[in-house]
Design a protein around this motif. Structure first.
Motif, PDB file in Angstrom:
ATOM      1  N   ALA A   1      61.839  32.225  53.752  1.00 13.02           N
ATOM      2  CA  ALA A   1      61.358  33.236  52.805  1.00 13.02           C
ATOM      3  C   ALA A   1      60.965  34.519  53.546  1.00 13.02           C
ATOM      4  O   ALA A   1      61.247  35.632  53.083  1.00 13.02           O
ATOM      5  CB  ALA A   1      60.176  32.689  52.011  1.00 13.02           C
TER       6      ALA A   1
ATOM      7  N   GLY B   1      62.685  38.077  52.997  1.00 18.10           N
ATOM      8  CA  GLY B   1      61.806  39.184  52.638  1.00 18.10           C
ATOM      9  C   GLY B   1      61.920  40.345  53.612  1.00 18.10           C
ATOM     10  O   GLY B   1      61.940  41.518  53.207  1.00 18.10           O
TER      11      GLY B   1
ATOM     12  N   ALA C   1      65.147  42.120  53.036  1.00 25.01           N
ATOM     13  CA  ALA C   1      65.056  42.902  51.791  1.00 25.01           C
ATOM     14  C   ALA C   1      64.283  44.197  52.026  1.00 25.01           C
ATOM     15  O   ALA C   1      64.649  45.256  51.488  1.00 25.01           O
ATOM     16  CB  ALA C   1      64.398  42.066  50.696  1.00 25.01           C
TER      17      ALA C   1
ATOM     18  N   ALA D   1      66.853  42.369  47.648  1.00 26.62           N
ATOM     19  CA  ALA D   1      66.844  40.940  47.977  1.00 26.62           C
ATOM     20  C   ALA D   1      68.234  40.337  47.815  1.00 26.62           C
ATOM     21  O   ALA D   1      68.656  39.493  48.611  1.00 26.62           O
ATOM     22  CB  ALA D   1      65.835  40.194  47.099  1.00 26.62           C
TER      23      ALA D   1
ATOM     24  N   ASN E   1      55.591  32.632  44.901  1.00 27.34           N
ATOM     25  CA  ASN E   1      56.878  33.026  45.477  1.00 27.34           C
ATOM     26  C   ASN E   1      57.259  34.413  44.954  1.00 27.34           C
ATOM     27  O   ASN E   1      57.783  34.554  43.850  1.00 27.34           O
ATOM     28  CB  ASN E   1      57.949  31.998  45.098  1.00 27.34           C
TER      29      ASN E   1
ATOM     30  N   LEU F   1      59.560  36.331  45.886  1.00 31.09           N
ATOM     31  CA  LEU F   1      61.000  36.595  45.831  1.00 31.09           C
ATOM     32  C   LEU F   1      61.566  36.377  44.429  1.00 31.09           C
ATOM     33  O   LEU F   1      62.606  36.928  44.081  1.00 31.09           O
ATOM     34  CB  LEU F   1      61.739  35.699  46.830  1.00 31.09           C
TER      35      LEU F   1
ATOM     36  N   HIS G   1      62.438  39.423  42.291  1.00 30.62           N
ATOM     37  CA  HIS G   1      63.572  40.296  42.599  1.00 30.62           C
ATOM     38  C   HIS G   1      64.714  40.034  41.622  1.00 30.62           C
ATOM     39  O   HIS G   1      64.886  38.923  41.115  1.00 30.62           O
ATOM     40  CB  HIS G   1      64.043  40.066  44.033  1.00 30.62           C
TER      41      HIS G   1
END
Length: 256
Positions: A9, A13, A16, A28, A124, A126, A129
């Motif tokens: 992760a 990240g 991204a 992402a 989370n 992410l 995104h």
């Protein structure tokens, strides 16, 4: 798995963040595509080795055919002779499996990462995104529930399906040509007879390219991006690495 997921992760990240000035809200998604490219570059030497093995096996087909003719009444001796031939030529029948096997951990990490609400006890981030309005943690059925097939999110999946279908059609044609030029060595049982169903399996092999459509439809969008990117890479890579394999009929003409 949680430790690997946390590290992964952080990697996604960080990529991204680097790509954000260029891709904004799709940073992402761009990071996943870039990560996939890095994975494929890492296993490319193995893909080249697999291609060399396939070409070597293609060159051995006339000798294998002769061994089958010579030892047709003694299946055990025939199989031993074929294995000895492969060993002498340093050809492994399983070498082509390694590139695919080494990519599986990356796919499962992506699948787990974008299927988890939290990572290490923290939310989370992410999952927030998107790609053109479609959440990276969402699936096709989620897109269908938000506007249907031709809704904003639906068009993202239609684009992925179109890419996969085009790549699958291309791979299907090349696989058919390669199987025609270099038939697979039949798998036989202890009695030397071909195992039942293997002929049908050989016919199905070219169609496996289209199975990717199902994968893209059921996994999180982030994992679907990985699948689409790696499938496209594979099609282009194989077209380049196997460009000098003999065309259908060439092997027979050479043998004659």
């Amino acid at each position: 798995m949680s430790a690997f997921t946390s590290v992964f992760a952080s990697l996604v990240g960080s990529l991204a963040d680097v790509l954000h000035p260029l891709f904004q809200t799709a940073s992402a998604a761009a990071a996943i595509i870039l990560f996939t490219g890095l994975v494929r570059l890492a296993v490319h030497p193995l893909s080249r080795a697999a291609a060399r093995g396939q070409k070597a096996r293609s060159r051995l087909q006339p000798q294998i055919a002769e061994l089958r003719r010579k030892h047709g009444k003694n299946p055990e001796r025939m199989q031993k002779a074929i294995m000895e031939l492969h060993a002498a030529e340093k050809v492994s029948p399983l070498s082509g499996c390694l590139p695919s096997l080494l990519q599986m951990p990356a796919f499962f990490l992506l699948y787990h990462l974008f299927s988890s609400r939290s990572i290490g006890g923290e939310p989370n981030e992410l999952l927030g995104h998107e790609l053109l309005g479609a959440p990276l943690g969402g699936r096709w059925y989620d897109a269908l529930a938000h506007g249907g097939v031709f809704g904003g999110q639906g068009w993202v999946y239609l684009g992925l399906f179109a890419i996969v279908a085009a790549v699958a059609a291309f791979s299907y044609g090349r696989t058919k040509q390669q199987l025609a030029a270099n038939p697979m060595t039949p798998v036989t049982g202890p009695d030397g007879q071909a195992l039942p169903g293997m002929g049908a399996m050989t016919q199905l092999i070219p169609l496996l390219s289209f199975a990717t459509l199902i994968t893209v439809a059921v996994v999180p969008l982030a994992a679907a991006l990985y699948v689409v990117t790696t499938t496209t890479w594979t099609a282009v890579e194989r077209a380049w690495l196997y460009r000098d394999l003999p065309a259908p009929g060439a092997t027979a003409a050479t043998a004659a």
